[in-house]
Enzyme design. Structure first.
Site, short mmCIF file in Angstrom:
data_model
loop_
_atom_site.label_atom_id
_atom_site.label_comp_id
_atom_site.label_asym_id
_atom_site.label_seq_id
_atom_site.Cartn_x
_atom_site.Cartn_y
_atom_site.Cartn_z
N THR A 138 -1.28 0.25 6.52
CA THR A 138 -0.78 -0.70 5.53
C THR A 138 -0.66 -2.05 6.20
OG1 THR A 138 1.13 -1.36 4.19
CG2 THR A 138 1.57 0.15 6.03
N GLY A 139 -1.55 -2.95 5.86
CA GLY A 139 -1.53 -4.24 6.51
C GLY A 139 -2.55 -5.18 5.92
N THR B 156 0.86 -1.18 0.00
CA THR B 156 0.00 0.00 0.00
C THR B 156 0.90 1.23 0.00
OG1 THR B 156 -1.41 -1.24 1.55
CG2 THR B 156 -2.00 1.05 1.18
N GLY C 6 -10.13 -4.24 0.16
CA GLY C 6 -9.48 -4.23 1.47
C GLY C 6 -9.83 -2.99 2.27
N GLY D 206 -5.73 -6.21 5.26
CA GLY D 206 -6.90 -5.36 5.29
C GLY D 206 -8.09 -5.89 6.04
#
Length: 351
Positions: free
Chosen positions: A247-248, A197, A227, A250
Site C-alpha cells: 500500500t503506497g 488500498t 497503479g 504505486g
C-alpha cells in the site's frame, strides 16, 4: 513498559520486528497507509478498528476449517471492499473526470496462478473479478470494459454508480479540482495521499500462501491510470515461501517491483522476512521519493508490517484465534518479537 514500547516503535519503524507462529493458519490485512492521528475522530477510529476486526474474522473463519489461503484472502477483502471507510470497492476515490476506476489482484503462492483486473467500475467486489480471471480464464489480467464484461459473464454482483459514491470521496475530489485549477499542491493529506488500498496475505493449514490487493487508486488520478495493486510482482505477489500486499505510491512500487523484490530476498537470499520487507519499503522506495507500507508473511508464519508513514491500518490473526488491530505508528500491534542479529553472510548479502 514505556521503554519497551519505545523500543518496539523504533524497531517497527525500521521494519526489524516480526511475529513467529509455529502452527495453524495466519492472516494479515491492511487497509492503507497514512492514518495521521490528528485527522482521526474517535468515532471513525472505533469504526475502522471494528471493520478491520470483522475482516480478520471473516478470513480466519475460512482458514480455521482448513480452506486454502486464497479463500481466507478473498473473504477478508470482500469485507473491506464493502465498507465505505476504505479506498476500495464501495469507498473508492474518484478520477479527475469524476469517474470510478478500481483495480485488484490475487495470487496463489502454491500454484503461482494469479488474476487481476484494472480500471473497472460497476463490479461490486473487484477482488472476486480478479479471482475469476485467475480461475476461469487463460489470462492473468483484464482491464476496462473487457474486464467488466467478463465479470458479468461470471455472474458477479454488479452495482450502480450510486452504490460506490460516498460524499467523503466526492468532496476530496472537489477540493483537489479547485487546487488543480489554481495550480496549487493538495493541502490536506487525505486529498493528496497516494496509498489508499486494502490487502491481505494468508498462510493456510497446509502451509500454502496467498496474497490479494484491491484499490480505488489515487484521488484525482488521470482516467486510465493504473497503479501497482493489480500488477503481479509490484503491489501483489505470493510464492511457496512468501506473500506480500503493498500500500503506497504505486509508481514507486512498480519501479522497484516491490512485492516480488521482498519475496526474492526471502526465498532466494534466505533473508528474514522483516529485514527483506524493511529493505524495500523503508529503504529502496523512500530513497526514490516514494512512501507507503506493506504486509508480508512467510511459510513459517513470520509476519512483517513495515511502513514509513504516520501509521497504517493493519491487523493479523493466527492459530490462537485472537485478532490484533492497530492504526498508528507508535501503537504496538502485537508483532513485537525482535529478530536475532543476522549471521555474517546474511549481513553481507543485505548491503
Amino acid at each position: 513498559m514505556k521503554s519497551r514500547r519505545r523500543l518496539w516503535s523504533l524497531l517497527a519503524a525500521l521494519g526489524l520486528v516480526a511475529s513467529a507462529h509455529a502452527s495453524g493458519p495466519v492472516l494479515v490485512i491492511h487497509a492503507g497507509a497514512g492514518a495521521p492521528r490528528k485527522d482521526m475522530p474517535p468515532a471513525r477510529e472505533k469504526a475502522i478498528r471494528a471493520a478491520l476486526t470483522q475482516a480478520l474474522l471473516a478470513g480466519y473463519t475460512e482458514l480455521k476449517v482448513g480452506k486454502p489461503a486464497i479463500d481466507g484472502v478473498t473473504a477478508a477483502l470482500v469485507v473491506l471492499e464493502d465498507d465505505p471507510l476504505f479506498n476500495a470497492g464501495r469507498g473508492s476515490v474518484f478520477t479527475h473526470a469524476g469517474t470510478l476506476e478500481m483495480d485488484a489482484a490475487i495470487m496463489d503462492g502454491y500454484t503461482l496462478r494469479a488474476g487481476s483486473v484494472a480500471a473497472i467500475d460497476h463490479v461490486r467486489n473487484p477482488i472476486l473479478a480478479a479471482r475469476a480471471v485467475m480461475e476461469h480464464s487463460s489470462h492473468v489480467m483484464l482491464v476496462g470494459a473487457g474486464a467488466e464484461a467478463f465479470a458479468r459473464s461470471q455472474g458477479l454482483a454488479m452495482e450502480s454508480d450510486a452504490w460506490f459514491r460516498t460524499e467523503e470521496r466526492w468532496q476530496q475530489l472537489q477540493r483537489a479540482l479547485k487546487e488543480d485549477a489554481a495550480n496549487q499542491p493538495h493541502a490536506d493529506e487525505a486529498t493528496a495521499r497516494h496509498f489508499g488500498t486494502v490487502g491481505a496475505v494468508a498462510l493456510d493449514v497446509d502451509g500454502h500462501l496467498a496474497a490479494g490487493t484491491s484499490t480505488g487508486g489515487m484521488n484525482d488520478k488521470l482516467p486510465g491510470r493504473v497503479g501497482d495493486s493489480p500488477i503481479i510482482g509490484a503491489g501483489t505477489y505470493a510464492n511457496s515461501g512468501c506473500a506480500v500486499s503493498g500500500t503506497g505510491w504505486g509508481e514507486f512500487y512498480m519501479r522497484t517491483v516491490a512485492a516480488h523484490a521482498i519475496c526474492m530476498r526471502v526465498t532466494q537470499l534466505r533473508m528474514p522476512i522483516a529485514r527483506a520487507a524493511a529493505e524495500v519499503i523503508n529503504q529502496e522506495i523512500p530513497a526514490m521519493g516514494g512512501n507507503g507500507g506493506a504486509i508480508a508473511l512467510d511459510d513459517r508464519g513470520h509476519i512483517a508490517i513495515p511502513f514509513n508513514t504516520d501509521g497504517m491500518f493493519r491487523g493479523w490473526i493466527d492459530g490462537s484465534g485472537k485478532p490484533h488491530v492497530a492504526i498508528f505508528g507508535d501503537e504496538d500491534d502485537g508483532t513485537g518479537e525482535t529478530l536475532p542479529a543476522p549471521a555474517p553472510d546474511d549481513a553481507a548479502s543485505s548491503r
